[in-house]
Design an enzyme around this catalytic site. Sequence first.
Site, PDB file in Angstrom:
ATOM      1  N   ASP A  63     -16.383 -54.155 -56.681  1.00  9.60           N
ATOM      2  CA  ASP A  63     -16.251 -53.330 -57.936  1.00  9.60           C
ATOM      3  C   ASP A  63     -15.189 -54.821 -58.527  1.00  9.60           C
ATOM      4  O   ASP A  63     -14.823 -54.363 -60.003  1.00  9.60           O
ATOM      5  CB  ASP A  63     -15.290 -52.311 -57.763  1.00  9.60           C
ATOM      6  CG  ASP A  63     -15.318 -51.352 -56.280  1.00  9.60           C
ATOM      7  OD1 ASP A  63     -17.181 -51.292 -56.512  1.00  9.60           O
ATOM      8  OD2 ASP A  63     -14.906 -50.461 -55.698  1.00  9.60           O
ATOM      9  N   LYS A  88     -19.675 -57.616 -60.580  1.00  9.91           N
ATOM     10  CA  LYS A  88     -20.774 -59.024 -59.811  1.00  9.91           C
ATOM     11  C   LYS A  88     -21.919 -58.620 -60.841  1.00  9.91           C
ATOM     12  O   LYS A  88     -22.939 -59.866 -61.204  1.00  9.91           O
ATOM     13  CB  LYS A  88     -20.687 -58.955 -58.016  1.00  9.91           C
ATOM     14  CG  LYS A  88     -20.247 -59.225 -57.641  1.00  9.91           C
ATOM     15  CD  LYS A  88     -19.901 -59.147 -56.139  1.00  9.91           C
ATOM     16  CE  LYS A  88     -20.245 -57.800 -56.168  1.00  9.91           C
ATOM     17  NZ  LYS A  88     -19.212 -56.871 -55.872  1.00  9.91           N
ATOM     18  N   GLY A  97     -22.745 -50.802 -55.639  1.00  4.76           N
ATOM     19  CA  GLY A  97     -22.901 -49.878 -56.885  1.00  4.76           C
ATOM     20  C   GLY A  97     -22.412 -50.280 -57.875  1.00  4.76           C
ATOM     21  O   GLY A  97     -20.993 -51.307 -58.407  1.00  4.76           O
ATOM     22  N   HIS A  98     -23.972 -51.171 -58.967  1.00  3.72           N
ATOM     23  CA  HIS A  98     -23.214 -52.694 -59.264  1.00  3.72           C
ATOM     24  C   HIS A  98     -24.090 -51.646 -60.551  1.00  3.72           C
ATOM     25  O   HIS A  98     -25.316 -51.427 -61.311  1.00  3.72           O
ATOM     26  CB  HIS A  98     -24.476 -54.038 -59.595  1.00  3.72           C
ATOM     27  CG  HIS A  98     -23.810 -53.898 -58.197  1.00  3.72           C
ATOM     28  ND1 HIS A  98     -25.090 -55.386 -56.841  1.00  3.72           N
ATOM     29  CD2 HIS A  98     -22.928 -54.612 -57.180  1.00  3.72           C
ATOM     30  CE1 HIS A  98     -24.402 -56.205 -55.801  1.00  3.72           C
ATOM     31  NE2 HIS A  98     -22.374 -55.076 -56.157  1.00  3.72           N
ATOM     32  N   GLN A 147     -20.204 -55.809 -52.139  1.00  2.62           N
ATOM     33  CA  GLN A 147     -18.888 -55.547 -51.802  1.00  2.62           C
ATOM     34  C   GLN A 147     -18.411 -56.692 -51.435  1.00  2.62           C
ATOM     35  O   GLN A 147     -17.863 -57.598 -53.313  1.00  2.62           O
ATOM     36  CB  GLN A 147     -18.889 -55.161 -50.493  1.00  2.62           C
ATOM     37  CG  GLN A 147     -19.065 -53.774 -49.524  1.00  2.62           C
ATOM     38  CD  GLN A 147     -20.711 -53.550 -49.638  1.00  2.62           C
ATOM     39  OE1 GLN A 147     -21.768 -54.420 -48.834  1.00  2.62           O
ATOM     40  NE2 GLN A 147     -21.709 -52.320 -50.204  1.00  2.62           N
TER      41      GLN A 147
HETATM   42  P1  IMP Z   1     -18.905 -48.630 -45.759  1.00  2.00           P
HETATM   43  O1  IMP Z   1     -19.917 -50.355 -46.238  1.00  2.00           O
HETATM   44  O2  IMP Z   1     -19.457 -47.470 -46.584  1.00  2.00           O
HETATM   45  O3  IMP Z   1     -18.931 -48.136 -44.290  1.00  2.00           O
HETATM   46  O4  IMP Z   1     -17.189 -48.391 -46.285  1.00  2.00           O
HETATM   47  C1  IMP Z   1     -16.577 -48.903 -45.480  1.00  2.00           C
HETATM   48  C2  IMP Z   1     -15.739 -50.022 -46.898  1.00  2.00           C
HETATM   49  O5  IMP Z   1     -15.898 -50.251 -47.749  1.00  2.00           O
HETATM   50  C3  IMP Z   1     -14.760 -48.436 -47.423  1.00  2.00           C
HETATM   51  O6  IMP Z   1     -13.504 -48.397 -47.208  1.00  2.00           O
HETATM   52  C4  IMP Z   1     -15.704 -48.208 -49.054  1.00  2.00           C
HETATM   53  O7  IMP Z   1     -15.000 -47.886 -49.901  1.00  2.00           O
HETATM   54  C5  IMP Z   1     -15.727 -50.126 -48.820  1.00  2.00           C
HETATM   55  N1  IMP Z   1     -16.748 -50.370 -49.804  1.00  2.00           N
HETATM   56  C6  IMP Z   1     -18.712 -49.946 -49.560  1.00  2.00           C
HETATM   57  N2  IMP Z   1     -18.931 -50.439 -50.232  1.00  2.00           N
HETATM   58  C7  IMP Z   1     -18.215 -51.106 -51.453  1.00  2.00           C
HETATM   59  C8  IMP Z   1     -18.262 -51.309 -52.955  1.00  2.00           C
HETATM   60  O8  IMP Z   1     -19.694 -51.393 -53.587  1.00  2.00           O
HETATM   61  N3  IMP Z   1     -17.383 -51.495 -53.490  1.00  2.00           N
HETATM   62  C9  IMP Z   1     -16.076 -51.160 -53.249  1.00  2.00           C
HETATM   63  N4  IMP Z   1     -16.254 -51.060 -51.963  1.00  2.00           N
HETATM   64  C10 IMP Z   1     -16.609 -50.634 -50.703  1.00  2.00           C
END
Ligand code: IMP
Length: 428
Positions: free
Chosen positions: A13, A16, A40-41, A223
């Site tokens: 977040d 990017k 989420g971009h 991420q």
């Molecule tokens: P997962 O990727 O859904 O398995 O989640 C694993 C961890 O990564 C959790 O803490 C999510 O909140 C975090 N996470 C996954 N995608 C994002 C993102 O795009 N932005 C911020 N945190 C993320």
Amino acid sequence: MPGLIVLGAQWGDEGKGRVVDLLAADAQVVARYQGGHNAGHTVVVGEHTLKLHQVPSGITRRGVLCVIGNGTVVEPLALVQEMDEVAQLGFDLGALRISRAAHLILPYHQALDQAQEASRGAQAIGTTGRGIGPAYTDKAARAGLRAEELVNFDTFAARFREAAAAKNELLTRLYGRPALDIEAMLAQLRPTAERLAPYVADTSLLLHQALRQGRHVLFEGAQGTLLDIDHGTYPFVTSSNPTAGGACVGVGVPPASIAGVLGVVKAYTTRVGAGPFPCERCDEVGEHLVKMGAEFGTTTGRRRRCGWLDTVVVRYAARLSGFTGLAVTKLDVLTGLPSLRICTGYRCGGTLTEDWPPVGYSLADCEPVYEELPGWSESLSAVRRWEDLPPAARHYIERLEALAGVPVDLVSVGPEREQLVVRRNVWR
Ligand code: IMP
């Protein structure tokens, strides 16, 4: 400079999407190399706010080849929905391509993700519940279905039935959940497969051709560094490698094609989900950051945890990915805070460290050591030149540069495309 990686230096977040959207103006290809629709971009173009999850952020630039790489995991139903939304806003999908080797997130992955999270109780990771972990698990177990299988639906259906029956065993016997209706899932997937099949391609080959022709290629990370499965705050991480090393594997290009790595750093720190976060502030500072920064997740709508800028984290990210420059986002959000803090090191196990905690300790055992800096009250929203930033804002950025050991090339001062200070052309 043919290949440039853009990735997050914190917990995701960082903004990017808007940086990639900007750089895509001078790129011919944008390729996503890991993650799925957990990402989420947000990209603001004129009156449109695009919330992208799987489609690369270059989609707003006509003619830019947009690649969903083999290192990603693709949720076909969600991707079609996202493509429809993008098309409705008038953006062209003609140059979108999905790697034949990208693994699919199927409905049973999502059900398993949610069942596994519930079974973790107090140890829950706080995943997005999108099936990311289970899809990458199947990939590593050599049990996954890949995008190229969508092209021949009958073969796909046979493999899907077998896989879904095995997942139903897990769901019902291990997690006490209802079994999923396999034929209903297939009925939903058939038109989706037909829709996506024309976009499936040998994207590694397309990227090689573009790089050989000297085209500018952007590799877009999702991420962030501290969510990297190897180098992040394990087990509170995602299931892929956002760090720069993940880019070559995630799209199928050689390391020599990468000429630069731009680290995206939010001017403060945020994190969604569980896990250690030394600089987190649950006071009025945290409130200010949530409110002024609109810190709610693009994918899940969850309120993000907020805190001061942590330069131990940024230095660690720079070490792992070899940043050649930084893009600092959301500097405007700090406006109005009378004084600011930057974390320069940690107190950990009775000693002071400016680096990642030593073996035997984790971030959860670290107490931040801060440096205090003056704040500013002037609005930054109309600033476009470095020299027009208030002196305190320039000082803040210069301290980050010094503490991270990486030059700051871009500074964003608002969500609009043009709300940006460019100090150096990163394509140079
Ligand atoms: P997962 O990727 O859904 O398995 O989640 C694993 C961890 O990564 C959790 O803490 C999510 O909140 C975090 N996470 C996954 N995608 C994002 C993102 O795009 N932005 C911020 N945190 C993320």
